[in-house]
Design a protein around this motif. Structure first.
Motif, PDB file in Angstrom:
ATOM      1  N   PRO A 133     -20.386 -17.538  -6.473  1.00  0.00           N
ATOM      2  CA  PRO A 133     -19.083 -17.721  -7.110  1.00  0.00           C
ATOM      3  C   PRO A 133     -18.836 -16.746  -8.260  1.00  0.00           C
ATOM      4  O   PRO A 133     -17.706 -16.280  -8.450  1.00  0.00           O
ATOM      5  N   VAL A 134     -19.880 -16.432  -9.017  1.00  0.00           N
ATOM      6  CA  VAL A 134     -19.704 -15.494 -10.136  1.00  0.00           C
ATOM      7  C   VAL A 134     -19.286 -14.133  -9.605  1.00  0.00           C
ATOM      8  O   VAL A 134     -18.371 -13.486 -10.125  1.00  0.00           O
ATOM      9  N   VAL A 135     -19.929 -13.720  -8.511  1.00  0.00           N
ATOM     10  CA  VAL A 135     -19.597 -12.429  -7.903  1.00  0.00           C
ATOM     11  C   VAL A 135     -18.163 -12.463  -7.372  1.00  0.00           C
ATOM     12  O   VAL A 135     -17.384 -11.531  -7.583  1.00  0.00           O
ATOM     13  N   VAL A 136     -17.816 -13.568  -6.717  1.00  0.00           N
ATOM     14  CA  VAL A 136     -16.453 -13.710  -6.207  1.00  0.00           C
ATOM     15  C   VAL A 136     -15.465 -13.606  -7.358  1.00  0.00           C
ATOM     16  O   VAL A 136     -14.449 -12.899  -7.277  1.00  0.00           O
ATOM     17  N   GLY A 137     -15.785 -14.297  -8.457  1.00  0.00           N
ATOM     18  CA  GLY A 137     -14.905 -14.257  -9.635  1.00  0.00           C
ATOM     19  C   GLY A 137     -14.703 -12.834 -10.125  1.00  0.00           C
ATOM     20  O   GLY A 137     -13.575 -12.399 -10.368  1.00  0.00           O
ATOM     21  N   LEU A 138     -15.788 -12.083 -10.211  1.00  0.00           N
ATOM     22  CA  LEU A 138     -15.696 -10.708 -10.714  1.00  0.00           C
ATOM     23  C   LEU A 138     -14.893  -9.829  -9.758  1.00  0.00           C
ATOM     24  O   LEU A 138     -14.037  -9.045 -10.177  1.00  0.00           O
ATOM     25  N   PHE A 139     -15.168  -9.977  -8.462  1.00  0.00           N
ATOM     26  CA  PHE A 139     -14.423  -9.217  -7.449  1.00  0.00           C
ATOM     27  C   PHE A 139     -12.927  -9.430  -7.615  1.00  0.00           C
ATOM     28  O   PHE A 139     -12.144  -8.488  -7.681  1.00  0.00           O
ATOM     29  N   TRP A 140     -12.566 -10.707  -7.655  1.00  0.00           N
ATOM     30  CA  TRP A 140     -11.143 -11.023  -7.685  1.00  0.00           C
ATOM     31  C   TRP A 140     -10.510 -10.620  -9.003  1.00  0.00           C
ATOM     32  O   TRP A 140      -9.340 -10.275  -9.051  1.00  0.00           O
ATOM     33  N   GLU A 248     -16.501 -30.938  -5.955  1.00  0.00           N
ATOM     34  CA  GLU A 248     -16.722 -29.576  -6.436  1.00  0.00           C
ATOM     35  C   GLU A 248     -15.588 -29.124  -7.352  1.00  0.00           C
ATOM     36  O   GLU A 248     -15.819 -28.433  -8.337  1.00  0.00           O
ATOM     37  N   ALA A 249     -14.365 -29.503  -7.011  1.00  0.00           N
ATOM     38  CA  ALA A 249     -13.217 -29.069  -7.814  1.00  0.00           C
ATOM     39  C   ALA A 249     -13.307 -29.652  -9.224  1.00  0.00           C
ATOM     40  O   ALA A 249     -12.944 -28.996 -10.199  1.00  0.00           O
ATOM     41  N   PHE A 250     -13.789 -30.888  -9.323  1.00  0.00           N
ATOM     42  CA  PHE A 250     -13.922 -31.482 -10.656  1.00  0.00           C
ATOM     43  C   PHE A 250     -15.028 -30.803 -11.452  1.00  0.00           C
ATOM     44  O   PHE A 250     -15.032 -30.847 -12.667  1.00  0.00           O
ATOM     45  N   LYS A 251     -15.953 -30.215 -10.741  1.00  0.00           N
ATOM     46  CA  LYS A 251     -17.055 -29.542 -11.431  1.00  0.00           C
ATOM     47  C   LYS A 251     -16.813 -28.046 -11.568  1.00  0.00           C
ATOM     48  O   LYS A 251     -17.677 -27.321 -12.059  1.00  0.00           O
ATOM     49  N   ALA A 252     -15.663 -27.557 -11.087  1.00  0.00           N
ATOM     50  CA  ALA A 252     -15.408 -26.121 -11.020  1.00  0.00           C
ATOM     51  C   ALA A 252     -15.666 -25.463 -12.368  1.00  0.00           C
ATOM     52  O   ALA A 252     -15.081 -25.832 -13.376  1.00  0.00           O
ATOM     53  N   PHE A 253     -16.553 -24.492 -12.358  1.00  0.00           N
ATOM     54  CA  PHE A 253     -16.891 -23.836 -13.611  1.00  0.00           C
ATOM     55  C   PHE A 253     -17.090 -22.332 -13.443  1.00  0.00           C
ATOM     56  O   PHE A 253     -16.387 -21.515 -14.025  1.00  0.00           O
ATOM     57  N   ASP A 254     -18.076 -21.986 -12.567  1.00  0.00           N
ATOM     58  CA  ASP A 254     -18.496 -20.589 -12.475  1.00  0.00           C
ATOM     59  C   ASP A 254     -17.367 -19.632 -12.113  1.00  0.00           C
ATOM     60  O   ASP A 254     -17.212 -18.575 -12.722  1.00  0.00           O
ATOM     61  N   LEU A 255     -16.550 -20.054 -11.127  1.00  0.00           N
ATOM     62  CA  LEU A 255     -15.460 -19.189 -10.679  1.00  0.00           C
ATOM     63  C   LEU A 255     -14.473 -18.930 -11.822  1.00  0.00           C
ATOM     64  O   LEU A 255     -14.106 -17.783 -12.110  1.00  0.00           O
ATOM     65  N   VAL A 256     -14.072 -20.012 -12.494  1.00  0.00           N
ATOM     66  CA  VAL A 256     -13.095 -19.906 -13.580  1.00  0.00           C
ATOM     67  C   VAL A 256     -13.674 -19.099 -14.733  1.00  0.00           C
ATOM     68  O   VAL A 256     -13.017 -18.224 -15.297  1.00  0.00           O
ATOM     69  N   MET A 257     -14.913 -19.400 -15.051  1.00  0.00           N
ATOM     70  CA  MET A 257     -15.549 -18.692 -16.162  1.00  0.00           C
ATOM     71  C   MET A 257     -15.591 -17.199 -15.865  1.00  0.00           C
ATOM     72  O   MET A 257     -15.344 -16.382 -16.745  1.00  0.00           O
ATOM     73  N   GLY A 258     -15.921 -16.857 -14.610  1.00  0.00           N
ATOM     74  CA  GLY A 258     -16.019 -15.455 -14.245  1.00  0.00           C
ATOM     75  C   GLY A 258     -14.664 -14.760 -14.269  1.00  0.00           C
ATOM     76  O   GLY A 258     -14.575 -13.571 -14.553  1.00  0.00           O
ATOM     77  N   MET A 259     -13.584 -15.478 -13.959  1.00  0.00           N
ATOM     78  CA  MET A 259     -12.280 -14.830 -13.846  1.00  0.00           C
ATOM     79  C   MET A 259     -11.470 -14.868 -15.129  1.00  0.00           C
ATOM     80  O   MET A 259     -10.924 -13.867 -15.557  1.00  0.00           O
ATOM     81  N   THR A 260     -11.359 -16.041 -15.727  1.00  0.00           N
ATOM     82  CA  THR A 260     -10.431 -16.160 -16.861  1.00  0.00           C
ATOM     83  C   THR A 260     -11.115 -16.657 -18.128  1.00  0.00           C
ATOM     84  O   THR A 260     -10.568 -16.509 -19.213  1.00  0.00           O
ATOM     85  N   GLY A 261     -12.258 -17.290 -18.012  1.00  0.00           N
ATOM     86  CA  GLY A 261     -12.906 -17.881 -19.181  1.00  0.00           C
ATOM     87  C   GLY A 261     -12.052 -18.982 -19.790  1.00  0.00           C
ATOM     88  O   GLY A 261     -12.178 -19.315 -20.964  1.00  0.00           O
ATOM     89  N   GLY A 262     -11.156 -19.548 -18.989  1.00  0.00           N
ATOM     90  CA  GLY A 262     -10.314 -20.644 -19.476  1.00  0.00           C
ATOM     91  C   GLY A 262      -8.920 -20.177 -19.872  1.00  0.00           C
ATOM     92  O   GLY A 262      -8.015 -20.988 -20.028  1.00  0.00           O
ATOM     93  N   GLY A 263      -8.744 -18.891 -20.003  1.00  0.00           N
ATOM     94  CA  GLY A 263      -7.469 -18.367 -20.510  1.00  0.00           C
ATOM     95  C   GLY A 263      -6.464 -18.114 -19.423  1.00  0.00           C
ATOM     96  O   GLY A 263      -6.715 -18.474 -18.279  1.00  0.00           O
ATOM     97  N   PRO A 264      -5.323 -17.502 -19.676  1.00  0.00           N
ATOM     98  CA  PRO A 264      -4.894 -17.156 -21.048  1.00  0.00           C
ATOM     99  C   PRO A 264      -4.565 -18.419 -21.855  1.00  0.00           C
ATOM    100  O   PRO A 264      -4.035 -19.369 -21.269  1.00  0.00           O
ATOM    101  N   GLY A 265      -4.863 -18.391 -23.144  1.00  0.00           N
ATOM    102  CA  GLY A 265      -4.731 -19.598 -23.948  1.00  0.00           C
ATOM    103  C   GLY A 265      -5.687 -20.636 -23.393  1.00  0.00           C
ATOM    104  O   GLY A 265      -6.874 -20.357 -23.241  1.00  0.00           O
TER     105      GLY A 265
END
Lengths: 318, 351
Positions: A133-140, A248-265
């Motif tokens: 997922p981290v790699v997917v996040g970075l790719f996207w 999994e959706a409730f636990k979603a972390f790695d993908l979001v962290m890799g792409m946006t880090g929670g942002g914008p805002g």
């Protein structure tokens, strides 16, 4: 082990008993290392974090946990900000699981019939699921980039100032609320629709042909065949796929962290991301984070229970 | 109901020709049975008539009109599958009503209810109507799937070994019911089976199929009393017909490897041929013309099978009731001379 000292002189009866004991010993030998490992890294943290949830404690402070009762829980549940994160997570789960289910089902129906290259196609479709997922996040993240990303190019936006900046929730410079969340949803759907497809496909393959043949002779329309034969037969497996993906959706972390880090805002600040932030970034509020983790756990258990109950009901009927 | 006619049906599957030019017709109101061993092409034939499989050559006509271009729905047949094929999530009522609710029929709901109830009554499944099909026993499931066929009035009933998944008792009961139903309704039925007893008891006419070819078409009497070849002769009748290599010499028939010989019937027999004798045509009697040693007895209650050894040959004889003959006894017996079957060396019947 004392038996071993006089091992050379054993009656056959004793030898048989010894072998019996040895079997037991072997069983223990195999089970206990695993059990110890599980207790050390699963059970202990589980109960320790439950305890920490009721304390004021920071893992980096030189201070023992201070018992505060339900304060952490009531703080979290009275925090408007936290409710917003829960809502964001709910929205994310609904959208991504919903779309994955539809798309996964459609893909399964598509590759259900054997045709030239259908095996290859199925394997290709499964690839996203196998990437970290981290790699997917970075790719996207790179693909979404408004200046050199592939995504805008494919959509036909070659000028970065007139096209969308997905991860910044902006379109041609203007703010579009939730665009970043949808961007993350899109990636999650891209990644996990194959999983739904895989489960549905195994369900579809288990439907006997003669049901469709009987329906054809009985003049049932293909629409009717889908609703009355295909869907009910696949439903249990589909529901399991949905259950897994919801958890999994409730636990979603790695993908979001890799792409946006929670942002914008805090637009993509899912509950798991926020949990991580509270536990390990800046604040190190270990006690409060533990309480939050337990709230998430309770929600997941509740949701799973609903699904499982429905699943059992459905199985009981058919 | 209609007259169904197959002419020169050929069906090839990769690596095997399942049907090699099949022709027969099922007359209006007839109970026609396709009998043959596994792999003979019976089910393929049925599926081609229903339109579930397309033939490679040949034509199928319903009442003189070709249906080759029609879909299974348009052909208006009813198919009873071997594996019940009920819709698992529906109740028995909904399963029975299913064909009536097809959009192309548009029957009013109370008409559907009436028809389903009448059908359920006929098959004695009225008490099951509200049940889900998954909880039914095998016999009940097959009743429901037969019900789903007879609830409407198709042009022909196609039944693919509907009784073979049932236990012996149930099979017998349902066989009688099916036969009764067919006679009362006068429905055109094509019934596939590998069970010769089903074929003989139910059929108006039988077609014996083997390896994609028809061996013989005829009434049960034709098939049993005048089998066209050794294959058909062996397929019908339990215990099996006795077949021996035989030769003709000086107006006498000699069974090879045995002492048995008898005056030749007035036939144009070749020098070497195969002699067939049905077990019931070997009748022990104290002053019989032939003798042998009793090897085994198989008492079945109503009848007993005797294995009589003569030279290298063992004859099976079927006698009514029980016997007090002992193993090892010498048995004298007669042969019913006008019921002997003669086949040439290719297996074809010699008349």
């Amino acid at each position: 082990m004392s038996v071993q000292a006089n091992a050379p002189r054993l009656s056959s009866q004793e030898r048989a008993r010894r072998r019996y004991l040895t079997d037991r010993a072997i069983v223990n030998l195999f089970i206990w290392p695993t059990l110890i490992l599980l207790i050390a890294i699963n059970l202990f943290p589980l109960f320790y974090s439950l305890y920490l949830g009721f304390t004021d404690y920071s893992a980096i402070a030189r201070q023992v946990p201070v018992w505060v009762g339900f304060k952490n829980f009531s703080d979290i549940l009275n925090d408007q900000q936290m409710w917003k994160y829960f809502a964001t997570t709910g929205k994310y789960a609904l959208a991504s699981v919903g779309l994955q289910t539809l798309l996964g089902f459609a893909l399964a129906m598509l590759v259900r019939e054997k045709f030239r290259g259908s095996g290859l196609l199925t394997t290709l479709i499964l690839i996203p699921m196998m990437i970290s997922p981290v790699v997917v996040g970075l790719f996207w993240k790179l693909m979404y980039n408004p200046t050199f990303g592939f995504f805008n190019y494919l959509l036909g936006f070659t000028n970065p100032s007139t096209g969308p900046d997905m991860l910044a929730s902006r379109f041609a410079g203007k703010v579009v609320p939730n665009l970043a969340l949808w961007a993350v949803v899109l990636v999650d759907v891209w990644m996990w629709s194959p999983f739904v497809m895989l489960l549905v496909l195994s369900g579809l393959k288990a439907i006997p042909d003669y049901l469709y043949e009987a329906a054809a002779i009985d003049r049932a329309s293909s629409w009717f065949q889908f609703w009355r034969i295909t869907l009910p037969q696949v439903a249990p497996l589909l529901l399991i796929a949905v259950l897994f993906r919801t958890i999994e959706a409730f636990k979603a972390f790695d993908l979001v962290m890799g792409m946006t880090g929670g942002g914008p805002g805090d637009q993509t600040e899912l509950i798991a991301v926020n949990l991580y932030r509270q536990a390990f970034l800046g604040q190190w509020r270990t006690g409060r984070a533990s309480a939050l983790a337990y709230i998430v756990l309770i929600i997941i258990i509740a949701v799973s229970n609903l699904y499982i109950r429905y699943l059992n009901k459905m199985r009981g009927e058919s | 109901m209609s007259h169904v006619e197959l002419s020169n049906i050929v069906k090839r599957f990769p690596g095997v020709t399942a049907l090699k030019g099949i022709s027969f017709d099922v007359r209006d109101g007839e109970f026609f049975v396709l009998l043959g061993p596994t792999g003979a092409g019976k089910t393929t034939t049925l599926r081609i008539i229903a339109g579930l499989t397309k033939q490679d050559e040949g034509t199928i006509r319903f009442d003189g009109e070709s249906v080759d271009a029609l879909t299974p729905a348009e052909r208006d047949t009813a198919f009873v599958f071997q594996q019940y094929s009920l819709y698992p999530t529906m109740t028995v009522f909904d399963n029975l009503a299913f064909p009536l609710r097809a959009p192309s029929r548009r029957l009013p709901e109370d008409e559907i209810r009436k028809r389903v109830e009448v059908t359920a009554e006929k098959l004695r499944i009225s008490h099951l109507l509200d049940r889900k099909t998954a909880h039914l026993s095998g016999g009940e499931m097959q009743r429901v799937s037969i019900g789903r066929a007879i609830v409407r009035e198709p042009r022909i009933f196609l039944m693919d070994e509907p009784l073979s998944n049932l236990d012996a008792k149930l099979r017998e009961a349902l066989r009688v019911e099916l036969q009764h139903l067919q006679k009362v309704e006068g429905s055109t039925t094509l019934f596939v089976t590998h069970d010769q007893i089903e074929a003989l008891t139910m059929a108006d006419r039988i077609a014996v199929l083997d390896l994609g070819r028809i061996r013989q078409i005829g009434t049960p009497e034709d098939i049993y009393d005048r089998p066209a070849d050794t294959f058909v002769a062996q397929l019908v009748g339990t215990p099996r017909i006795n077949l021996f290599p035989a030769r003709r010499e000086n107006n006498h028939l000699y069974i090879e490897g045995s002492e048995l010989h008898l005056p030749a019937p007035t036939l144009d027999l070749p020098e070497r041929f195969t002699l067939g004798i049905r077990p019931e045509d070997i009748t022990p009697s104290p002053d019989g013309a032939f003798a042998g040693t009793l090897q085994i007895t198989e008492p079945l209650g109503v009848e007993t099978i005797l294995h009589i050894r003569s030279g290298e040959r063992t004859l099976q004889s079927l006698i009514p009731g029980m016997t007090d003959l002992r193993i090892g006894d010498t048995v004298r017996f007669d042969l019913v001379q006008d019921r002997l079957h003669c086949f040439d060396l290719d297996g074809k019947r010699i008349n």
